[in-house]
Design a protein around this motif. Structure first.
Motif, PDB file in Angstrom:
ATOM      1  N   LEU B 338       0.835  -1.194   0.000  1.00 28.01           N
ATOM      2  CA  LEU B 338       0.000   0.000   0.000  1.00 28.01           C
ATOM      3  C   LEU B 338       0.871   1.246   0.000  1.00 28.01           C
ATOM      4  CD1 LEU B 338      -2.850   1.363   0.462  1.00 28.01           C
ATOM      5  CD2 LEU B 338      -2.246   1.332   2.874  1.00 28.01           C
ATOM      6  N   VAL B 339       0.529   2.186  -0.865  1.00 28.79           N
ATOM      7  CA  VAL B 339       1.189   3.490  -0.864  1.00 28.79           C
ATOM      8  C   VAL B 339       0.098   4.543  -0.726  1.00 28.79           C
ATOM      9  CG1 VAL B 339       2.594   5.108  -2.174  1.00 28.79           C
ATOM     10  CG2 VAL B 339       3.061   2.668  -2.322  1.00 28.79           C
ATOM     11  N   VAL B 340       0.258   5.448   0.215  1.00 23.87           N
ATOM     12  CA  VAL B 340      -0.721   6.508   0.424  1.00 23.87           C
ATOM     13  C   VAL B 340      -0.005   7.836   0.315  1.00 23.87           C
ATOM     14  CG1 VAL B 340      -2.471   7.434   1.965  1.00 23.87           C
ATOM     15  CG2 VAL B 340      -1.952   5.012   2.032  1.00 23.87           C
ATOM     16  N   THR B 373      -1.240  -4.687  -5.136  1.00 25.52           N
ATOM     17  CA  THR B 373      -0.778  -3.336  -4.830  1.00 25.52           C
ATOM     18  C   THR B 373      -1.980  -2.407  -4.718  1.00 25.52           C
ATOM     19  OG1 THR B 373      -0.462  -3.011  -7.187  1.00 25.52           O
ATOM     20  CG2 THR B 373       1.491  -3.493  -5.892  1.00 25.52           C
ATOM     21  N   TYR B 375      -2.899   1.868  -4.186  1.00 26.77           N
ATOM     22  CA  TYR B 375      -2.391   3.236  -4.126  1.00 26.77           C
ATOM     23  C   TYR B 375      -3.562   4.166  -3.833  1.00 26.77           C
ATOM     24  CZ  TYR B 375      -0.565   7.741  -5.697  1.00 26.77           C
ATOM     25  OH  TYR B 375      -0.199   9.058  -5.769  1.00 26.77           O
ATOM     26  N   GLU B 377      -4.481   8.193  -3.347  1.00 24.41           N
ATOM     27  CA  GLU B 377      -4.005   9.565  -3.447  1.00 24.41           C
ATOM     28  C   GLU B 377      -5.093  10.488  -2.919  1.00 24.41           C
ATOM     29  OE1 GLU B 377      -1.673  10.893  -6.963  1.00 24.41           O
ATOM     30  OE2 GLU B 377      -3.281  12.365  -7.152  1.00 24.41           O
ATOM     31  N   PHE B 386      -6.641   2.948  -5.972  1.00 24.01           N
ATOM     32  CA  PHE B 386      -6.454   1.898  -6.977  1.00 24.01           C
ATOM     33  C   PHE B 386      -6.042   0.619  -6.265  1.00 24.01           C
ATOM     34  CE2 PHE B 386      -5.384   5.995  -8.729  1.00 24.01           C
ATOM     35  CZ  PHE B 386      -6.080   6.022  -9.927  1.00 24.01           C
TER      36      PHE B 386
END
Lengths: 241, 443
Positions: B338-340, B373, B375, B377, B386
Motif C-alpha cells: 500500500l502506498v498513500v 498493490t 495506491y 491519493e 487503486f
C-alpha cells in the motif's frame, strides 16, 4: 562468461558486475542464491557477483578495487561516519568502471522512513527498492540501473509525489523547474505508485518504455537537485547539508 | 488453521514492564531509625498491610497519624492519642512524629472513609480559625514563659527560641513535600514555595540567634549575625565546586537512568513482539503460509513502532485505509503493498471509500495472484484509490455471482457518496479504481 566481463563494452554486452553491500550475512547469501537461481532458470547470466562487504569501510575498499557496474547498497550500515549507505556513496565519489561509466548504486532497504530513502537518493543512488522485491524484479532493476536509468519502487514514487506536492496538485509550468514535477512526470509516478512496471506505464500512457525511463530519470534528477523545503528538511534530518 | 498472531502491544509498552524498581519499596516497613509505632507498641508486619505512605494534600497536617493508622489498621484517634501520650511522657512522641514525617514517602492516595480517617479536610474558614487559635495560644504561652514577672524567664528564654527554630524548620521542610511534586519548585506553586522556604529559614535563623545571644545586647547580637553570615558565605565559597560537581554527576546519572529506562522499554517491546513471533515461527515452521503471515504482521507492527511513533487515534483517511489494508493482509495472509499520499480528516465519504476499498482488496487477495498493490491519493481534487492484482484476468460475464455482488456493493457504495468505481480488466490482472469528489468547501 565470467572472464569476459572486464572487457565487456558498456553494460549491454556482458553480465553486470555487482557488489553486494549489506551488514547481514544471511541476507547477502540469500540474495546471491536467489539471483543465481533466477538467472539459471532464465538461462541468461545477467549479473555476476564480484564482491561483497558488511560495512562502510570494507565496502569503499571493495568498490574501489573491483570497480563494479552496480552496487546493491543497504541504507543502514555500520562504520564510516554513521550515515550508512550515504557514506559509501560519498566514499566512492568519482570511481568509474573499467569502461569509463560511473559506478552506479541501487539502494536496497527495509526502511520505509522517508528521510532514509531521500538521503541515499540525494547522495547519488540511482534507485531504491525494498528488500521484499522478487528476484526477477531485482534483476530487471539491476540491469536498468547499470544502463544508467532510474529505478523507483512504488513507495519511493509515493514519497516523490508527496515531497513535490504533486499529490496536492502542484505541477511545474516548465519541465525544467526543479521544485515541481511536470504533468507527465506526475502521471508516470502515479502509475509506478500503483504498482505498474515501466512496460505497463508505457502502454497506459501510449509512450515508449524509453520515454518512461527518461521521465523517471528526470524525476530522479529533480529529487537529487531540488531545494524544495520538504526534501531539504529530510536531508537536514540526516545531516547531509 | 493456526491461531492468528495478535500483537501484544501496539504503542509503547505500558510503564512497569521494564525492570524499574518498585516505586515505594521502602514504604512497606518502618524506615530504619524510626521508633516503633506508638499505639499498642506493635511492630507492623509486612504481609497484608497497606504501605506506610502519606496521602497528598490532606489538610494542614502532614498526614502522619492517618498514614500510621492506615498502615496499622487502627483508628486515627488512637494514633493521635498515642503521639500525645508519648509527647507528655518525655517528648518521644514529637521525635517519632518528626521522624515519620521526614521518612514516610508521600503518594496520591484515594482516601476511603472506611480507613477511619476523616474523609474531607476541614472547610477553609474553620482551618483559618484553628490556625489563629493555635497562634494565640502559642503567643500567650510564649509571653508567659518569657515574662520574668510570671517567673518563667530562665526556661522561657530557651524554650521559645527552640520552639521558633522547630517551627521554622517545619515550615521550610513542609515545602519539600510539595517540591517533590513540583520537582524542586520547577513549576506550579513555585513562588509560594519560595516564600515558605524563606519564612522557615528566617524563623530558624532568628531562633538560633536569640538562643545563642541570650542575655547579650543588641549590638552583640548584630555582631553574631554578621559573623554567622560571614561563615556561611565562606562555607558556600568552599563548597561551591563540590556542589557543582555533585549537581553535574546527578544530572549525568539522571540522563543515564533515562537511557536505561528507554532501553528497558525497547527490550520489553522486542520481547513482547519480535521474540514472541520468532518463537511462533519456529513452532509453525512447517506451515509456509502461517510463517509468511506472522513475519509480515510482525514486520508491520515493528515498522509502525519504529517509524510512526505511538499510535494515535485513527482519525484520518490515510490511517483508516492503512488499517484496512493491514486487516486484509492479516485475515488472508497475502501481502498488500500500500502506498498513500496526502491525507484528510476521516468523514462519512472517506469511510465509504475505505469500506469499498476493503471489498476490492479482499477480492484481489482471494481471486487474484500476489503481488497485490494499492495506491491511495488524497488531494484537493478528491480521493483516488487503486487496487490491483496480478491474476490471470477474468471474464466479466463469467464471474461468480458473489463476486458480482461484491462489485455492485463497491459500485453502489461509491455512487451513494457521489463517487465512482470502475473495474478494469488488464492483461495480467484486474484493477479497481475508486474516486471521490473533493470535500464540500475544500479547495
Amino acid at each position: 562468461m565470467g572472464p569476459q566481463t572486464t572487457t565487456a563494452g558498456g553494460t549491454a554486452a556482458g553480465p553486470v558486475r555487482v557488489v553486494l553491500v549489506d551488514d547481514h550475512r544471511m541476507f547477502r547469501t540469500g540474495v546471491r542464491a536467489e539471483l543465481t537461481d533466477a538467472m539459471a532458470a532464465g538461462g541468461v547470466p545477467v549479473c555476476e557477483f564480484v564482491g561483497e562487504a558488511p560495512d562502510v569501510d570494507t565496502a569503499v575498499a571493495v568498490i574501489r578495487a573491483e570497480r563494479p557496474d552496480v552496487v546493491l547498497l543497504d541504507v543502514h550500515l555500520p562504520g564510516g561516519s554513521g550515515n550508512g549507505g550515504v557514506d559509501v556513496i560519498h566514499g566512492c565519489f568519482g570511481v568509474e568502471t573499467p569502461t569509463g561509466a560511473p559506478v552506479r548504486f541501487l539502494a536496497l532497504s527495509v526502511s520505509d522512513a522517508a528521510e532514509d530513502v531521500i538521503a541515499v537518493i540525494r547522495a547519488g543512488a540511482r534507485g531504491y527498492v525494498t528488500k521484499t522485491i522478487g528476484a526477477r524484479d531485482l534483476i530487471t532493476a539491476i540491469r536498468r540501473v547499470a544502463d544508467g536509468d532510474a529505478v523507483f519502487s512504488p513507495r519511493l514514487a509515493g514519497f516523490v509525489l508527496d515531497a513535490f506536492g504533486a499529490a496536492a496538485g502542484e505541477i511545474a509550468e516548465v519541465d525544467e523547474e526543479l521544485d515541481r514535477l511536470s504533468a507527465r512526470e506526475r502521471e508516470v509516478m502515479r502509475l509506478i505508485a500503483r504498482g505498474y512496471q515501466y512496460k505497463e506505464v508505457a502502454k497506459e500512457l501510449f509512450i515508449s518504455v524509453k520515454t518512461v525511463e527518461t521521465h523517471v530519470s528526470s524525476v530522479l534528477r529533480k529529487l537529487q537537485l531540488s531545494s524544495r523545503h520538504e526534501l531539504t528538511a529530510w536531508a537536514m534530518g540526516r545531516r547531509l547539508l | 488453521m493456526p491461531t492468528p498472531y495478535e500483537p501484544a502491544t501496539h504503542g509503547r509498552p505500558p510503564p512497569g514492564l521494564g525492570p524499574e524498581p518498585g516505586p515505594d519499596a521502602g514504604g512497606y516497613a518502618l524506615p530504619p531509625g524510626a521508633p516503633p509505632a506508638p499505639a499498642g507498641g506493635a511492630r507492623p508486619e509486612r504481609a497484608p498491610r497497606p504501605p506506610l505512605v502519606r496521602a497528598r494534600s490532606r489538610g494542614w497536617t502532614p498526614g502522619v497519624s492517618a498514614a500510621v493508622a492506615r498502615h496499622l489498621g487502627i483508628s486515627v484517634r488512637a494514633v493521635r492519642l498515642g503521639f500525645v501520650l508519648l509527647t507528655i511522657a518525655g517528648g518521644a512522641g514529637i521525635a517519632a512524629y518528626v521522624f515519620l514525617w521526614a521518612l514516610t514517602p508521600e503518594e496520591d492516595l484515594t482516601i476511603d472513609p472506611a480507613a477511619g480517617a476523616p474523609a474531607q479536610p476541614l472547610p477553609e474558614r474553620r482551618q483559618w480559625g484553628v490556625v489563629i487559635a493555635v497562634g494565640v495560644v502559642l503567643l500567650v504561652v510564649g509571653a508567659v514563659l518569657v515574662t520574668p514577672a510570671v517567673g518563667g524567664s530562665g526556661l522561657g528564654s530557651v524554650l521559645v527560641p527552640l520552639f521558633t527554630i522547630a517551627v521554622g524548620a517545619i515550615v521550610a521542610w513542609s515545602n519539600l513535600d510539595d517540591a517533590q511534586r513540583s520537582r524542586w519548585l520547577g513549576s506550579g506553586a513555585g513562588r509560594y514555595g519560595w516564600m515558605r522556604v524563606a519564612l522557615g529559614a528566617g524563623l530558624t535563623v532568628a531562633g538560633i540567634l536569640v538562643l545563642v545571644t541570650r542575655g547579650a545586647s543588641v549590638s552583640a547580637a548584630w555582631d553574631a549575625l554578621l559573623a554567622a553570615v560571614a561563615v556561611l558565605v565562606g562555607a558556600l565559597i568552599i563548597a561551591a565546586p563540590w556542589a557543582l560537581r555533585l549537581w553535574g554527576d546527578l544530572r549525568r546519572e539522571q540522563v543515564a537512568a533515562a537511557r536505561a529506562t528507554e532501553r528497558a522499554d525497547i527490550a520489553a517491546h522486542l520481547h513482547d513482539s519480535v521474540l514472541q513471533t520468532l518463537a511462533l515461527i519456529q513452532r509453525q515452521s512447517g506451515d509456509a503460509a502461517a510463517v509468511t503471515r506472522l513475519a509480515r504482521a510482525q514486520e508491520r507492527e515493528l515498522r509502525s513502532w519504529l517509524y510512526d511513533g505511538p499510535q494515535g487515534s485513527q482519525s484520518t483517511l490515510a490511517a483508516a485505509v492503512t488499517e484496512v489494508a493491514h486487516d486484509v493482509e492479516d485475515v488472508h495472509g497475502v501481502p498488500v503493498d500500500l502506498v498513500v499520499t496526502g491525507d484528510r480528516p476521516y468523514e462519512p465519504h472517506g469511510a465509504a471509500l475505505t469500506q469499498a476499498m476493503r471489498e476490492a482488496l479482499v477480492n484481489a487477495v482471494r481471486h487474484g495472484r500476489p503481488p497485490v498493490t494499492a495506491y491511495v491519493e488524497i488531494g484537493p481534487d478528491g480521493v483516488e484509490a487503486f487496487v490491483r492484482d496480478r491474476g490471470d484476468g477474468f471474464d466479466l460475464d463469467a464471474v461468480p455471482t458473489d463476486r458480482l455482488g461484491v462489485r455492485q456493493s463497491v459500485l453502489g457504495r461509491m455512487e451513494r457518496h457521489g463517487g465512482t468505481a470502475r473495474v478494469r480488466r488488464r492483461d495480467d490482472g484486474t484493477e479497481v479504481e475508486l474516486r471521490l469528489p473533493p470535500l464540500d468547501g475544500g479547495a
